[in-house]
Design a protein around this motif. Structure first.
Motif, PDB file in Angstrom:
ATOM      1  N   SER A  17       0.804  -1.223   0.000  1.00 38.09           N
ATOM      2  CA  SER A  17       0.000   0.000   0.000  1.00 38.09           C
ATOM      3  C   SER A  17       0.839   1.275   0.000  1.00 38.09           C
ATOM      4  N   SER A  18       2.034   1.250   0.604  1.00 38.44           N
ATOM      5  CA  SER A  18       2.828   2.479   0.655  1.00 38.44           C
ATOM      6  C   SER A  18       3.422   2.864  -0.698  1.00 38.44           C
ATOM      7  N   PHE A  19       3.452   1.928  -1.654  1.00 35.76           N
ATOM      8  CA  PHE A  19       3.959   2.255  -2.986  1.00 35.76           C
ATOM      9  C   PHE A  19       2.889   2.088  -4.065  1.00 35.76           C
ATOM     10  N   LEU A  20       1.646   1.977  -3.657  1.00 34.23           N
ATOM     11  CA  LEU A  20       0.537   1.869  -4.608  1.00 34.23           C
ATOM     12  C   LEU A  20       0.004   3.271  -4.884  1.00 34.23           C
ATOM     13  N   PHE A  21       0.000   3.674  -6.145  1.00 30.61           N
ATOM     14  CA  PHE A  21      -0.427   5.013  -6.532  1.00 30.61           C
ATOM     15  C   PHE A  21      -1.703   4.982  -7.369  1.00 30.61           C
ATOM     16  N   LEU A  22      -2.581   4.040  -7.057  1.00 30.38           N
ATOM     17  CA  LEU A  22      -3.906   3.972  -7.671  1.00 30.38           C
ATOM     18  C   LEU A  22      -4.927   3.744  -6.564  1.00 30.38           C
ATOM     19  N   ASP A  23      -5.989   4.554  -6.539  1.00 29.38           N
ATOM     20  CA  ASP A  23      -7.067   4.359  -5.568  1.00 29.38           C
ATOM     21  C   ASP A  23      -8.110   3.397  -6.097  1.00 29.38           C
ATOM     22  N   SER A  24      -8.299   3.434  -7.405  1.00 31.43           N
ATOM     23  CA  SER A  24      -9.266   2.550  -8.058  1.00 31.43           C
ATOM     24  C   SER A  24      -8.859   2.417  -9.522  1.00 31.43           C
ATOM     25  N   ALA A  25      -9.418   1.393 -10.166  1.00 34.08           N
ATOM     26  CA  ALA A  25      -9.108   1.192 -11.592  1.00 34.08           C
ATOM     27  C   ALA A  25     -10.196   0.371 -12.242  1.00 34.08           C
ATOM     28  N   LYS A  26     -10.233   0.457 -13.561  1.00 32.09           N
ATOM     29  CA  LYS A  26     -11.132  -0.355 -14.390  1.00 32.09           C
ATOM     30  C   LYS A  26     -10.291  -0.987 -15.477  1.00 32.09           C
ATOM     31  N   ILE A  27     -10.570  -2.247 -15.759  1.00 29.48           N
ATOM     32  CA  ILE A  27      -9.970  -2.899 -16.916  1.00 29.48           C
ATOM     33  C   ILE A  27     -11.087  -3.065 -17.931  1.00 29.48           C
ATOM     34  N   LEU A  28     -10.933  -2.421 -19.082  1.00 27.66           N
ATOM     35  CA  LEU A  28     -11.924  -2.488 -20.155  1.00 27.66           C
ATOM     36  C   LEU A  28     -11.369  -3.410 -21.235  1.00 27.66           C
ATOM     37  N   GLU A  29     -11.673  -4.709 -21.116  1.00 32.90           N
ATOM     38  CA  GLU A  29     -11.068  -5.696 -22.012  1.00 32.90           C
ATOM     39  C   GLU A  29     -11.435  -5.476 -23.476  1.00 32.90           C
TER      40      GLU A  29
END
Length: 156
Positions: A17-29
């Motif tokens: 978590s300390s090096f994660l720079f995304l709060d949320s994401a979507k994968i649009l296949e």
């Protein structure tokens, strides 16, 4: 479409978590892309550590955000064809605008779109903008590579 929260993103990317720079994401296949969001507050730790007289969010971390977003779709693509995750081969980024503390809090949007996947080499267009797409902070290309010895089936 896959909607991902921080916990799911962390698991997919194998990043704490300390090096994660995304709060949320979507994968649009169907569109062959991933879209991530990250909120940067004026109290973000980088502003007290980087260019103290006129703090800006580091370009290296903008690149990291683009790479994290790209890896979401990269890993989704390569799991079908390869037995290994591979590694980044090249990152070619153009910085357009600085992200200064005085414009925070700001939500940024990171997008990675697959251009090609052939013989273990995949290329993705990447871009970081403000959430409303009015300001482009950086864009470019990321190339990912998986050695052919890890292939499990032929890529279409």
């Amino acid at each position: 479409m896959s909607n991902l929260n921080k916990k799911k993103i962390s698991k997919i990317l194998d990043i704490g978590s300390s090096f994660l720079f995304l709060d949320s994401a979507k994968i649009l296949e169907k569109k062959k892309c991933a879209i991530g969001q990250y909120k940067i507050n004026s109290s973000h730790w980088t502003f007290s550590s980087h260019l103290l007289k006129d703090p800006i969010f580091p370009g290296a971390l903008l690149v990291e955000i683009m790479c994290q977003t790209a890896m979401l779709i990269v890993y989704k693509d390569i799991e079908k064809y390869y037995n290994a995750k591979g590694f980044l081969r090249a990152v070619n980024i153009n910085f357009k605008n600085t992200l200064k503390r005085k414009i925070s809090p700001i939500k940024i949007r990171s997008e990675a779109k697959k251009i090609s996947l052939k013989r273990g080499i995949s290329i993705y267009k990447v871009k970081i903008t403000s959430l409303n797409n009015k300001t482009v902070f950086a864009d470019g290309e990321i190339t990912h590579f998986v050695p052919l010895k890890f292939i499990k089936k032929q890529v279409d």
